[in-house]
Motif scaffolding. Structure first.
Motif, short mmCIF file in Angstrom:
data_model
loop_
_atom_site.label_atom_id
_atom_site.label_comp_id
_atom_site.label_asym_id
_atom_site.label_seq_id
_atom_site.Cartn_x
_atom_site.Cartn_y
_atom_site.Cartn_z
N GLU A 296 -25.55 -36.45 -70.33
CA GLU A 296 -25.46 -35.33 -71.27
C GLU A 296 -26.38 -35.16 -72.31
O GLU A 296 -26.44 -36.41 -72.86
N VAL A 297 -27.15 -34.21 -72.37
CA VAL A 297 -28.23 -33.88 -73.44
C VAL A 297 -27.73 -32.71 -74.11
O VAL A 297 -28.03 -31.45 -73.83
N ALA B 188 -34.72 -35.28 -77.68
CA ALA B 188 -35.81 -35.84 -78.80
C ALA B 188 -36.46 -37.04 -78.14
O ALA B 188 -35.69 -37.97 -77.20
N ASP B 189 -37.66 -37.65 -78.61
CA ASP B 189 -38.08 -38.79 -78.39
C ASP B 189 -38.99 -39.17 -79.42
O ASP B 189 -39.36 -38.34 -80.41
N LEU B 190 -39.67 -40.37 -79.24
CA LEU B 190 -40.55 -41.02 -80.41
C LEU B 190 -42.08 -40.71 -80.23
O LEU B 190 -42.92 -41.36 -80.84
N PRO C 230 -35.57 -34.52 -86.95
CA PRO C 230 -36.76 -33.47 -87.06
C PRO C 230 -37.97 -34.05 -87.84
O PRO C 230 -39.23 -33.67 -87.79
N GLY C 231 -37.70 -34.93 -88.71
CA GLY C 231 -39.02 -35.72 -89.59
C GLY C 231 -39.47 -36.77 -89.03
O GLY C 231 -40.67 -37.02 -89.60
N MET D 1 -39.14 -33.35 -81.41
CA MET D 1 -37.85 -32.45 -80.69
C MET D 1 -37.83 -31.62 -79.69
O MET D 1 -39.03 -31.16 -79.31
N GLY D 2 -36.72 -31.94 -78.64
CA GLY D 2 -36.86 -30.92 -77.74
C GLY D 2 -37.59 -31.59 -76.40
O GLY D 2 -37.82 -30.54 -75.56
#
Length: 354
Positions: free
Chosen positions: A44-45, A122-124, A195-196, A200-201
């Motif tokens: 699930e995302v 999201a990812d880094l 978000p900071g 995102m996305g």
């Protein structure tokens, strides 16, 4: 959104392209994910998470080649997450990928199914990256510590404190002496703060990219390929030469493997040279820089469209070279130095998509 069996090929293609020639072979990770979804265990995302939800970044650290040879038992992520939960006292409410490019774009989804958790969209990284101290949480000053690693043989390492460079060194030393790879987890981040310190996305973006590129079919013309990828075709031609050497290290130690690949653009006759480390880093046309990291430089087989990695590119194959615009996170002047060519020892200003 749930990842279904029909989504897996597109997601695999998308994360492979975002690997920028690195990130490891996605085939094994896709097979593990496919086994879950065909048995009804779909990751699930969610489109959004409660802002207070603790989101734990996870991924594979070490040699992605070793990962395909020494397969996971299925307990590595659970062990790393549990170790970090005990240390921090914070229980993970969701997972997220440390790196959307390559196999780490898929393995956190596998881990989320195994732990019964959702996976944040999201990812880094927003692409493939070679070093932990280049991750978004490091680039924004949040820091990598604490972190936990669990390798297939059962060993667990907790890195409680230290600089980002020290965490990078400690993780590499651990995986080098314990089988080549390990599942890794970092301290949870409240979803409202992502978000900071994250891109995102990225899961949906990778899925949509893969869908469009697969729909373009085999041997697409330049316009169709550019439209499908949302990027720019830098060259289409035959690889003439590939050279490899050991790159510069630090403190007297050897660096990552370095190399270059040169091809002739069939459309113009120009020579395009790609400088590469674990990923493709810089493209030069007739000696002039035309594209660079942090933009994604992707090489795909002209006939099949399958991405060609830095460690498999060879002379004689027909390829298309793409430039995909970097995530806005990395074009911010405060973060650009983390991924610009000079961060890899290449004395060149970044050349980004307009």
């Amino acid at each position: 959104m749930r990842i279904t069996a029909a989504d897996v090929p597109a997601l695999e293609r998308g994360v492979a392209l975002l690997g920028s020639g690195g990130g490891g072979d996605t085939m094994t990770a896709a097979a593990l994910l496919r086994q879950h979804v065909i048995h009804g265990r779909e990751p699930e995302v969610p489109a959004a998470l409660d802002p207070a939800t603790p989101v734990m970044p996870v991924g594979i650290a070490g040699s992605t080649a070793a990962f395909t040879e020494k397969l996971p038992s299925g307990s590595e992520f659970a062990t790393a997450v549990a170790a970090l939960e005990r240390w921090t006292g914070a229980r993970a409410g969701a997972l997220m990928s440390i790196e959307i490019g390559g196999l780490n774009g898929l393995m956190p989804l596998v881990a989320a199914v195994e732990l019964g958790l959702p996976c944040a969209d999201a990812d880094l990284s927003g692409r493939g990256l070679p070093r932990l101290n280049q991750l978004a949480i490091a680039a924004t000053g949040r820091g990598l510590a604490p972190a936990a690693l669990a390798e297939p043989g059962g060993q667990v390492l907790l890195l409680a404190a230290g600089s980002d460079e020290a965490i990078e060194r400690g993780a590499r030393t651990f995986v080098a002496g314990s089988g080549g790879w390990a599942a890794m987890a970092f301290a949870p981040v409240p979803a409202g703060e992502l978000p900071g310190c994250a891109v995102m996305g990225s899961v949906r973006a990778a899925l949509e990219l893969g869908r469009r590129v697969l729909a373009a079919g085999e041997s697409p013309d330049p316009d169709r390929l550019a439209a499908a990828s949302g990027g720019q075709v830098l060259a289409m031609g035959r690889v003439l030469e590939v050279s490899r050497h050991i790159g510069p290290g630090r403190h007297g130690s050897a660096g990552f493997g370095r190399g270059s690949a040169t091809l002739t653009d069939h459309r113009t006759g120009a020579l395009l040279r790609l400088e590469m480390e674990n990923e493709y880093l810089l493209a030069l046309r007739d000696g002039q820089p035309v594209a660079s990291t942090p933009d994604v430089l992707a090489v795909v087989d002209h006939r099949t469209g399958v991405p060609v990695s830095c460690d498999t590119i060879r002379a004689g194959i027909e390829v298309d070279v793409l430039r995909l615009a970097a995530a806005p996170f990395w074009t911010d002047p405060r973060r650009l130095p983390v991924l610009e060519p000079r961060a890899y020892g290449i004395d060149c200003d970044p050349v980004l998509a307009p």
